[in-house]
Design a protein around this motif. Structure first.
Motif, PDB file in Angstrom:
ATOM      1  N   ARG A   1       0.871  -1.266  -0.054  1.00  0.00           N
ATOM      2  CA  ARG A   1       0.051   0.015  -0.041  1.00  0.00           C
ATOM      3  C   ARG A   1       0.875   1.159  -0.140  1.00  0.00           C
ATOM      4  O   ARG A   1       0.741   2.196  -0.729  1.00  0.00           O
ATOM      5  CB  ARG A   1      -0.904  -0.042   1.240  1.00  0.00           C
ATOM      6  N   ILE A   2       1.888   1.274   0.919  1.00  0.00           N
ATOM      7  CA  ILE A   2       2.957   2.289   0.887  1.00  0.00           C
ATOM      8  C   ILE A   2       3.495   2.974  -0.535  1.00  0.00           C
ATOM      9  O   ILE A   2       3.476   3.879  -1.180  1.00  0.00           O
ATOM     10  CB  ILE A   2       3.832   2.321   2.005  1.00  0.00           C
ATOM     11  N   TRP A   3       3.865   1.510  -1.040  1.00  0.00           N
ATOM     12  CA  TRP A   3       4.636   1.722  -2.483  1.00  0.00           C
ATOM     13  C   TRP A   3       3.590   2.149  -3.390  1.00  0.00           C
ATOM     14  O   TRP A   3       3.785   3.121  -4.415  1.00  0.00           O
ATOM     15  CB  TRP A   3       5.358   0.369  -2.829  1.00  0.00           C
ATOM     16  N   ASN A   4       2.216   1.515  -3.571  1.00  0.00           N
ATOM     17  CA  ASN A   4       1.473   1.902  -4.492  1.00  0.00           C
ATOM     18  C   ASN A   4       0.781   3.061  -4.334  1.00  0.00           C
ATOM     19  O   ASN A   4       0.620   4.038  -5.238  1.00  0.00           O
ATOM     20  CB  ASN A   4       0.089   0.863  -4.302  1.00  0.00           C
ATOM     21  N   ASP A   5       0.552   3.775  -3.112  1.00  0.00           N
ATOM     22  CA  ASP A   5       0.205   4.973  -2.747  1.00  0.00           C
ATOM     23  C   ASP A   5       0.991   6.105  -3.021  1.00  0.00           C
ATOM     24  O   ASP A   5       0.623   7.355  -2.877  1.00  0.00           O
ATOM     25  CB  ASP A   5      -0.546   5.086  -1.539  1.00  0.00           C
ATOM     26  N   ASN A   6       2.413   5.894  -2.958  1.00  0.00           N
ATOM     27  CA  ASN A   6       3.457   6.969  -3.059  1.00  0.00           C
ATOM     28  C   ASN A   6       4.338   6.648  -4.096  1.00  0.00           C
ATOM     29  O   ASN A   6       5.495   7.129  -4.199  1.00  0.00           O
ATOM     30  CB  ASN A   6       4.238   6.883  -1.694  1.00  0.00           C
ATOM     31  N   ARG A   7       3.954   6.128  -5.227  1.00  0.00           N
ATOM     32  CA  ARG A   7       4.652   5.890  -6.501  1.00  0.00           C
ATOM     33  C   ARG A   7       5.390   6.839  -7.132  1.00  0.00           C
ATOM     34  O   ARG A   7       6.569   6.953  -7.617  1.00  0.00           O
ATOM     35  CB  ARG A   7       4.063   5.128  -7.390  1.00  0.00           C
ATOM     36  N   ASN A   8       4.424   7.999  -7.088  1.00  0.00           N
ATOM     37  CA  ASN A   8       4.969   9.007  -8.013  1.00  0.00           C
ATOM     38  C   ASN A   8       5.753  10.162  -7.024  1.00  0.00           C
ATOM     39  O   ASN A   8       6.017  11.324  -7.691  1.00  0.00           O
ATOM     40  CB  ASN A   8       3.800   9.754  -8.578  1.00  0.00           C
ATOM     41  N   LYS A   9       5.846   9.618  -5.824  1.00  0.00           N
ATOM     42  CA  LYS A   9       6.425  10.508  -4.940  1.00  0.00           C
ATOM     43  C   LYS A   9       7.949  10.581  -4.941  1.00  0.00           C
ATOM     44  O   LYS A   9       8.692   9.485  -5.048  1.00  0.00           O
ATOM     45  CB  LYS A   9       6.163  10.558  -3.501  1.00  0.00           C
ATOM     46  N   LYS A  10       8.698  11.742  -5.125  1.00  0.00           N
ATOM     47  CA  LYS A  10      10.169  11.704  -4.984  1.00  0.00           C
ATOM     48  C   LYS A  10      11.024  11.326  -3.783  1.00  0.00           C
ATOM     49  O   LYS A  10      10.382  11.815  -2.868  1.00  0.00           O
ATOM     50  CB  LYS A  10      10.665  13.066  -5.630  1.00  0.00           C
TER      51      LYS A  10
END
Length: 164
Positions: free
Chosen positions: A155-164
């Motif tokens: 969930r953390i990976w999926n929800d923050n994929r576009n975060k640098k």
């Protein structure tokens, strides 16, 4: 004359998993206040204070289980290669997760590492079952936590994929 006290292997095996946890905590403590806190997390994410006591308990449990298997098989020998080798492999993967996820901020690779850890820990548990059932049962809470941690990592990976 006894070179190693009879209790020393039990203590050593039980404490061994904590070594990687202790080293990993150095990375985690540095990254939680800035990087980890900035990430979007699901509502069911445990509070940060939960992780240390849970991991401490789980590391103690699996470490003692490894001692029971080692003792049952008569130490390090041909019979113990697979069950203790699987255990060592999953422990190395477990220890690798923190530098990957927290240190390198590689959430996707962290998930891969967790899934490999869970698979290897499951194989460890299965290999231990016919050797020492108590040792195998001591792995069950660890497997449950790894399952939750994998879902959380996803969930953390999926929800923050576009975060640098």
């Amino acid at each position: 004359m006894e070179v190693v006290p009879a209790w020393a292997p039990a203590v050593g095996f039980t404490l061994l998993p904590h070594a990687g946890g202790f080293l990993g905590s150095k990375i985690t403590k540095k990254e939680i206040p800035v990087w980890y806190e900035s990430l979007q997390k699901p509502s069911w994410c445990p509070p940060n204070w939960v992780f240390a006591p849970v991991w401490g308990t789980l590391y103690t449990s699996i470490g003692y289980g490894s001692y029971l298997v080692w003792k049952e098989l008569g130490g390090f020998n041909e019979k113990s290669v697979v069950p203790l080798g699987l255990y060592a492999g999953q422990l190395a993967l477990n220890w690798a997760w923190t530098p990957i996820f927290f240190g390198a901020h590689k959430m996707g690779w962290g998930l891969v590492t967790l899934l490999l850890t869970t698979g290897t820990a499951t194989a460890t548990t299965a290999s231990w079952y016919n050797i020492n059932k108590t040792a195998a049962y001591l792995m069950i809470p660890y497997l449950a936590w790894l399952t939750m941690a994998s879902a959380l990592n996803y969930r953390i990976w999926n929800d923050n994929r576009n975060k640098k």
